[in-house]
Design a protein around this motif. Structure first.
Motif, short mmCIF file in Angstrom:
data_model
loop_
_atom_site.label_atom_id
_atom_site.label_comp_id
_atom_site.label_asym_id
_atom_site.label_seq_id
_atom_site.Cartn_x
_atom_site.Cartn_y
_atom_site.Cartn_z
N LEU A 66 16.41 -23.98 -17.19
CA LEU A 66 16.32 -23.35 -18.31
C LEU A 66 16.97 -21.97 -18.56
N VAL A 67 17.15 -21.44 -17.51
CA VAL A 67 17.96 -20.02 -17.39
C VAL A 67 19.48 -20.55 -17.70
N GLY A 70 19.81 -21.15 -21.76
CA GLY A 70 19.64 -19.96 -22.27
C GLY A 70 20.92 -19.28 -22.18
N LEU A 73 23.54 -21.24 -24.24
CA LEU A 73 23.41 -20.89 -25.89
C LEU A 73 23.61 -19.68 -26.22
N GLY A 74 23.15 -18.76 -25.46
CA GLY A 74 23.37 -17.21 -25.58
C GLY A 74 24.95 -16.88 -25.80
N SER A 99 21.29 -12.48 -31.86
CA SER A 99 20.55 -13.72 -31.30
C SER A 99 20.93 -13.99 -29.85
N THR A 103 19.21 -13.48 -26.52
CA THR A 103 18.86 -14.86 -25.53
C THR A 103 19.44 -14.56 -24.02
N LEU A 104 20.75 -13.84 -23.96
CA LEU A 104 21.28 -13.64 -22.61
C LEU A 104 20.24 -12.77 -22.15
N ALA A 106 17.17 -12.11 -22.08
CA ALA A 106 15.94 -12.88 -21.88
C ALA A 106 16.20 -14.00 -20.27
N SER A 107 17.48 -14.44 -20.61
CA SER A 107 17.87 -15.62 -19.60
C SER A 107 17.95 -14.91 -18.37
#
Length: 120
Positions: A66-67, A70, A73-74, A99, A103-104, A106-107
Protein backbone atom coordinates in the motif's frame (compact mmCIF):
# COMPACT_ATOMS: atom_id res chain seq x y z
CA UNK A 1 -1.63 -13.22 -3.25
CA UNK A 2 -2.82 -9.79 -4.34
CA UNK A 3 -0.84 -7.30 -6.38
CA UNK A 4 -0.20 -5.26 -3.23
CA UNK A 5 1.33 -8.32 -1.56
CA UNK A 6 3.64 -9.03 -4.50
CA UNK A 7 6.66 -6.74 -4.48
CA UNK A 8 8.10 -7.11 -7.98
CA UNK A 9 5.88 -4.37 -9.43
CA UNK A 10 7.40 -1.86 -6.98
CA UNK A 11 10.87 -2.59 -8.38
CA UNK A 12 9.58 -2.05 -11.92
CA UNK A 13 8.02 1.25 -10.83
CA UNK A 14 11.28 2.20 -9.10
CA UNK A 15 13.26 1.59 -12.29
CA UNK A 16 10.90 3.64 -14.41
CA UNK A 17 10.65 6.47 -11.88
CA UNK A 18 14.42 6.50 -11.34
CA UNK A 19 15.11 6.63 -15.07
CA UNK A 20 12.57 9.44 -15.38
CA UNK A 21 14.33 11.32 -12.61
CA UNK A 22 17.67 11.17 -14.42
CA UNK A 23 16.06 12.17 -17.73
CA UNK A 24 14.29 15.09 -16.04
CA UNK A 25 17.55 16.23 -14.43
CA UNK A 26 19.20 16.23 -17.86
CA UNK A 27 16.27 18.10 -19.37
CA UNK A 28 16.36 20.64 -16.55
CA UNK A 29 20.04 21.27 -17.18
CA UNK A 30 19.93 21.34 -20.97
CA UNK A 31 16.39 22.42 -21.90
CA UNK A 32 15.84 25.31 -19.52
CA UNK A 33 13.52 23.57 -17.12
CA UNK A 34 15.10 24.42 -13.79
CA UNK A 35 11.92 25.81 -12.21
CA UNK A 36 9.64 22.84 -12.91
CA UNK A 37 11.76 19.93 -14.15
CA UNK A 38 14.37 20.07 -11.38
CA UNK A 39 11.80 19.54 -8.58
CA UNK A 40 10.13 16.80 -10.63
CA UNK A 41 13.51 15.11 -10.99
CA UNK A 42 14.20 15.42 -7.27
CA UNK A 43 10.86 13.83 -6.35
CA UNK A 44 11.50 10.93 -8.73
CA UNK A 45 15.05 10.36 -7.56
CA UNK A 46 14.03 10.52 -3.89
CA UNK A 47 11.22 8.00 -4.21
CA UNK A 48 12.76 5.45 -6.59
CA UNK A 49 15.18 4.12 -3.92
CA UNK A 50 12.34 4.04 -1.38
CA UNK A 51 10.34 1.88 -3.78
CA UNK A 52 13.30 -0.48 -4.19
CA UNK A 53 13.59 -0.75 -0.41
CA UNK A 54 9.86 -1.43 -0.07
CA UNK A 55 10.13 -4.09 -2.75
CA UNK A 56 12.97 -5.80 -0.89
CA UNK A 57 11.41 -5.47 2.57
CA UNK A 58 7.82 -5.99 1.50
CA UNK A 59 7.41 -9.26 3.37
CA UNK A 60 8.77 -7.73 6.59
CA UNK A 61 6.84 -4.46 6.69
CA UNK A 62 3.08 -4.35 7.09
CA UNK A 63 1.31 -2.43 4.37
CA UNK A 64 4.48 -2.17 2.27
CA UNK A 65 2.46 -2.73 -0.90
CA UNK A 66 0.00 0.00 0.00
CA UNK A 67 2.86 2.39 0.83
CA UNK A 68 4.59 1.56 -2.46
CA UNK A 69 1.35 2.15 -4.36
CA UNK A 70 0.88 5.51 -2.62
CA UNK A 71 4.45 6.54 -3.35
CA UNK A 72 4.13 5.52 -6.97
CA UNK A 73 0.86 7.36 -7.51
CA UNK A 74 2.00 10.38 -5.52
CA UNK A 75 5.23 10.64 -7.50
CA UNK A 76 3.39 10.30 -10.81
CA UNK A 77 0.90 13.01 -9.84
CA UNK A 78 3.43 15.43 -8.38
CA UNK A 79 6.17 15.05 -10.96
CA UNK A 80 3.74 14.49 -13.82
CA UNK A 81 1.95 17.75 -13.09
CA UNK A 82 5.22 19.70 -13.08
CA UNK A 83 6.34 18.07 -16.33
CA UNK A 84 2.97 18.79 -17.95
CA UNK A 85 3.20 22.43 -16.88
CA UNK A 86 6.65 22.71 -18.43
CA UNK A 87 5.97 20.96 -21.74
CA UNK A 88 2.23 21.54 -22.23
CA UNK A 89 1.75 24.87 -20.49
CA UNK A 90 -0.87 23.53 -18.07
CA UNK A 91 -1.03 20.90 -15.35
CA UNK A 92 -2.66 17.48 -15.45
CA UNK A 93 -5.76 18.71 -13.58
CA UNK A 94 -6.44 21.25 -10.83
CA UNK A 95 -4.60 20.38 -7.61
CA UNK A 96 -2.71 17.44 -9.17
CA UNK A 97 0.69 18.38 -7.69
CA UNK A 98 -0.68 19.11 -4.20
CA UNK A 99 -2.70 15.87 -4.33
CA UNK A 100 0.46 13.99 -5.26
CA UNK A 101 2.41 15.71 -2.50
CA UNK A 102 -0.23 14.88 0.10
CA UNK A 103 -0.29 11.29 -1.13
CA UNK A 104 3.48 11.10 -0.70
CA UNK A 105 3.32 12.57 2.80
CA UNK A 106 0.56 10.15 3.78
CA UNK A 107 2.55 7.23 2.33
CA UNK A 108 5.61 8.11 4.40
CA UNK A 109 3.44 8.39 7.53
CA UNK A 110 1.78 5.03 6.83
CA UNK A 111 5.26 3.54 6.39
CA UNK A 112 6.35 4.93 9.76
CA UNK A 113 3.34 3.46 11.54
CA UNK A 114 3.48 0.16 9.65
CA UNK A 115 7.20 -0.29 10.32
CA UNK A 116 6.59 0.23 14.03
CA UNK A 117 4.04 -2.59 14.08
CA UNK A 118 5.23 -6.15 14.33
CA UNK A 119 4.49 -8.42 11.41
CA UNK A 120 2.62 -11.60 12.37
Amino acid sequence: MTILEESRWASVAAGLIGASGVALAAAASHAGGEQLLRPASTICLAHAPALVALSLAGDRIRLAGLVALGMTLGTLLFAGDLVARHFLGSGLFPMAAPSGGLTLIASWLVLAVAAALRRR
